[in-house]
Design a protein around this motif. Structure first.
Motif, PDB file in Angstrom:
ATOM      1  N   ALA A 104       0.901  -1.148   0.000  1.00 26.88           N
ATOM      2  CA  ALA A 104       0.000   0.000   0.000  1.00 26.88           C
ATOM      3  C   ALA A 104       0.942   1.201   0.000  1.00 26.88           C
ATOM      4  CB  ALA A 104      -0.890  -0.017   1.231  1.00 26.88           C
ATOM      5  N   SER A 151      -5.359   4.026   1.976  1.00 29.30           N
ATOM      6  CA  SER A 151      -5.253   4.698   3.275  1.00 29.30           C
ATOM      7  C   SER A 151      -3.812   5.116   3.515  1.00 29.30           C
ATOM      8  CB  SER A 151      -5.685   3.764   4.409  1.00 29.30           C
ATOM      9  OG  SER A 151      -6.950   3.218   4.148  1.00 29.30           O
ATOM     10  N   THR A 152      -2.879   4.201   3.231  1.00 31.52           N
ATOM     11  CA  THR A 152      -1.464   4.459   3.477  1.00 31.52           C
ATOM     12  C   THR A 152      -0.942   5.617   2.632  1.00 31.52           C
ATOM     13  OG1 THR A 152      -1.213   2.114   3.975  1.00 31.52           O
ATOM     14  CG2 THR A 152       0.805   3.321   3.521  1.00 31.52           C
ATOM     15  N   TYR A 173     -12.560  -2.633  -1.628  1.00 28.87           N
ATOM     16  CA  TYR A 173     -11.699  -2.339  -0.476  1.00 28.87           C
ATOM     17  C   TYR A 173     -12.580  -2.298   0.770  1.00 28.87           C
ATOM     18  CZ  TYR A 173      -8.318   0.346   2.423  1.00 28.87           C
ATOM     19  OH  TYR A 173      -7.473   0.783   3.415  1.00 28.87           O
ATOM     20  N   ILE A 197     -12.708  -2.208   4.728  1.00 27.06           N
ATOM     21  CA  ILE A 197     -11.933  -1.861   5.922  1.00 27.06           C
ATOM     22  C   ILE A 197     -12.901  -1.331   6.993  1.00 27.06           C
ATOM     23  CG2 ILE A 197     -11.204   0.336   4.799  1.00 27.06           C
ATOM     24  CD1 ILE A 197      -8.522   0.008   6.525  1.00 27.06           C
ATOM     25  N   PHE A 238     -13.136  -1.166  10.157  1.00 20.62           N
ATOM     26  CA  PHE A 238     -12.791  -0.395  11.352  1.00 20.62           C
ATOM     27  C   PHE A 238     -12.643   1.096  11.047  1.00 20.62           C
ATOM     28  CE2 PHE A 238      -8.273  -0.179  10.367  1.00 20.62           C
ATOM     29  CZ  PHE A 238      -7.735   0.756  11.238  1.00 20.62           C
ATOM     30  N   LEU A 239     -12.390   1.450   9.813  1.00 24.92           N
ATOM     31  CA  LEU A 239     -12.323   2.875   9.454  1.00 24.92           C
ATOM     32  C   LEU A 239     -13.610   3.378   8.795  1.00 24.92           C
ATOM     33  CD1 LEU A 239      -8.643   3.352   8.184  1.00 24.92           C
ATOM     34  CD2 LEU A 239      -9.629   3.981  10.392  1.00 24.92           C
ATOM     35  N   LYS A 264     -10.058  -6.577  -1.034  1.00 24.40           N
ATOM     36  CA  LYS A 264      -8.973  -6.299  -0.086  1.00 24.40           C
ATOM     37  C   LYS A 264      -9.619  -6.360   1.287  1.00 24.40           C
ATOM     38  CE  LYS A 264      -6.135  -2.193   1.129  1.00 24.40           C
ATOM     39  NZ  LYS A 264      -5.643  -2.647   2.391  1.00 24.40           N
ATOM     40  N   THR A 308      -9.500  -6.047   4.918  1.00 23.26           N
ATOM     41  CA  THR A 308      -8.752  -5.482   6.048  1.00 23.26           C
ATOM     42  C   THR A 308      -9.608  -5.564   7.296  1.00 23.26           C
ATOM     43  OG1 THR A 308      -7.610  -4.018   4.504  1.00 23.26           O
ATOM     44  CG2 THR A 308      -7.369  -3.524   6.841  1.00 23.26           C
ATOM     45  N   PHE A 342      -4.407  -6.841   6.800  1.00 21.91           N
ATOM     46  CA  PHE A 342      -3.700  -6.523   8.044  1.00 21.91           C
ATOM     47  C   PHE A 342      -2.383  -7.303   8.077  1.00 21.91           C
ATOM     48  CE2 PHE A 342      -7.584  -4.926  10.536  1.00 21.91           C
ATOM     49  CZ  PHE A 342      -7.072  -3.649  10.656  1.00 21.91           C
ATOM     50  N   ASP A 343      -1.298  -6.577   8.006  1.00 24.78           N
ATOM     51  CA  ASP A 343       0.030  -7.193   7.864  1.00 24.78           C
ATOM     52  C   ASP A 343       0.382  -8.053   9.078  1.00 24.78           C
ATOM     53  OD1 ASP A 343      -0.468  -5.096   6.191  1.00 24.78           O
ATOM     54  OD2 ASP A 343       1.421  -4.067   6.524  1.00 24.78           O
ATOM     55  N   GLU A 344      -0.120  -7.642  10.245  1.00 28.40           N
ATOM     56  CA  GLU A 344       0.183  -8.362  11.492  1.00 28.40           C
ATOM     57  C   GLU A 344      -0.556  -9.699  11.570  1.00 28.40           C
ATOM     58  OE1 GLU A 344      -1.143  -5.507  10.809  1.00 28.40           O
ATOM     59  OE2 GLU A 344      -2.085  -4.537  12.529  1.00 28.40           O
ATOM     60  N   GLY A 365      -0.478  -4.152   1.982  1.00 31.18           N
ATOM     61  CA  GLY A 365      -0.300  -3.525   3.290  1.00 31.18           C
ATOM     62  C   GLY A 365       0.739  -2.438   3.333  1.00 31.18           C
ATOM     63  N   THR A 405       3.105  -1.921   5.748  1.00 32.44           N
ATOM     64  CA  THR A 405       4.451  -2.219   6.262  1.00 32.44           C
ATOM     65  C   THR A 405       5.325  -2.903   5.211  1.00 32.44           C
ATOM     66  OG1 THR A 405       3.776  -4.345   7.237  1.00 32.44           O
ATOM     67  CG2 THR A 405       3.594  -2.395   8.645  1.00 32.44           C
ATOM     68  N   ILE A 437       6.031  -4.291  13.778  1.00 34.42           N
ATOM     69  CA  ILE A 437       4.783  -3.536  13.579  1.00 34.42           C
ATOM     70  C   ILE A 437       4.347  -2.871  14.887  1.00 34.42           C
ATOM     71  CG2 ILE A 437       2.319  -3.735  12.986  1.00 34.42           C
ATOM     72  CD1 ILE A 437       3.077  -5.834  10.887  1.00 34.42           C
TER      73      ILE A 437
HETATM   74  O1  MN9 Z   1      -3.829  -1.235   3.920  1.00 37.98           O
HETATM   75  C1  MN9 Z   1      -3.129  -1.051   6.113  1.00 37.98           C
HETATM   76  N1  MN9 Z   1      -4.178  -0.352   6.788  1.00 37.98           N
HETATM   77  C2  MN9 Z   1      -4.065   0.921   7.174  1.00 37.98           C
HETATM   78  C3  MN9 Z   1      -3.709  -1.765   4.946  1.00 37.98           C
HETATM   79  O2  MN9 Z   1      -3.023   1.545   7.094  1.00 37.98           O
HETATM   80  C4  MN9 Z   1      -5.279   1.538   7.732  1.00 37.98           C
HETATM   81  C5  MN9 Z   1      -2.389  -2.084   6.953  1.00 37.98           C
HETATM   82  O3  MN9 Z   1      -1.262  -2.437   6.206  1.00 37.98           O
HETATM   83  C6  MN9 Z   1      -1.970  -1.589   8.323  1.00 37.98           C
HETATM   84  O4  MN9 Z   1      -1.346  -0.323   8.211  1.00 37.98           O
HETATM   85  C7  MN9 Z   1      -0.984  -2.512   9.015  1.00 37.98           C
HETATM   86  C8  MN9 Z   1      -0.671  -2.049  10.435  1.00 37.98           C
HETATM   87  O5  MN9 Z   1      -1.801  -2.184  11.261  1.00 37.98           O
HETATM   88  O6  MN9 Z   1      -1.491  -3.806   9.026  1.00 37.98           O
END
Ligand code: MN9
Length: 288
Positions: A7, A44-45, A133, A135, A137-138, A161, A163, A186-188, A203, A205, A239
């Protein structure tokens, strides 16, 4: 279109304008050092939702020009200004992006019919494919398996995608749509997502940690779970440290340590502080 996508981070000057040279360096670092399969541009990133239409186009144009055809490119064009989304979808398609993606429409409580119209209107306006996409939580938008099924009735909608940390839903979605592309967001949580059979991951990271992410992907696929877990655990130490110090600012500061002019975040996000710079140096030397 399977595989590991960063991302893409965007470099901004102190005054918030796009730093073209820095953005090109981030693209290069992702391709040359992180060895990702593709870039997800305008997510988002990329701090996309704070940019003007012209700036979003500038990011699409620069990323495409720097990457050329060396990796796959997905353009996130979603906007609750539907006319803007259509404009961006056309622009990215004309530039040669391999797919477009759109965040679920947010802020207002759009009903499902409105969400479905949004996706169909965007993707039917261009000769391209759409990745949803999701996501929650956002955005606050939680799509069910049945709702994904209705969206997938349009064959141009080719994937999600995903997330979210809802692994029950991820398993249900994977099983229900074996031929669609599912990307872990979610990379984690990459390891459990790969174990459930995702086709790829997108992601933030991976702009730095792409090589370890690929190891996780490959190790899980080979059934070497213990080793995969070791790499995921180290990745999650990284992370956690990054999130603790401010996610996007710290990713940019570590890139800075690597000689990449990753710049500042864009207001309303804060600029990084001296303390964040010091901590980022420590994190950089600990993991890279
Ligand atoms: O695109 C990313 N989400 C956001 C996915 O940045 C909101 C993730 O890569 C997270 O940044 C990452 C860390 O929580 O998993």
């Amino acid at each position: 279109m399977k595989g590991l996508f960063s991302a893409l981070l965007v470099s901004f000057d102190k005054d918030g304008s796009i730093n073209e040279k820095g953005l090109r360096e981030i693209v290069r670092y992702n391709i040359d050092v992180c060895k990702v399969d593709g870039l997800y541009v305008g997510g988002s990133t990329g701090e996309n939702f704070m940019l003007s239409t012209e700036e979003k186009k500038e990011v699409f144009r620069i990323a495409r020009d720097e990457a050329k055809d060396s990796v796959k490119l997905i353009a996130q064009v979603g906007s609750i200004n539907l006319k803007e989304a259509l404009d961006l979808a056309k622009y990215a398609t004309d530039l040669g992006y391999n797919a477009i993606s759109a965040v679920t429409p947010f802020y207002y409580k759009f009903d499902f019919e409105e969400i479905k119209n949004y996706y169909n209107t965007i993707v039917n306006s261009v000769d391209n494919k759409m990745i949803i996409y999701s996501i929650p939580f956002l955005t606050g938008v939680n799509l069910s398996v049945d709702q994904f099924r209705e969206l997938f009735e349009n064959e141009k909608i080719i994937g999600i995608k995903f997330t979210a940390g809802d692994f029950y839903l991820l398993e249900r979605v994977r099983k229900a749509f074996p031929d669609k592309l599912i990307y872990s967001g979610f990379d984690e949580m990459l390891l459990p997502a790969v174990a459930l059979g995702v086709d790829g991951a997108i992601g933030s990271t991976y702009n730095l940690n792409g090589v370890r992410a690929r190891q996780i992907f490959d190790l899980v696929k080979e059934g070497r779970l213990k080793e995969a877990n070791e790499v995921q655990s180290l990745t999650n130490d990284f992370i956690s440290d990054v999130i603790d110090n401010g996610l996007y600012n710290t990713l940019k500061l570590i890139l800075q340590e690597k000689g990449v002019d990753a710049g500042y975040c864009r207001a309303p996000f804060k600029h990084h502080t001296e303390k964040q710079i010091e901590r980022s140096k420590e994190i950089a030397s600990k993991y890279f």
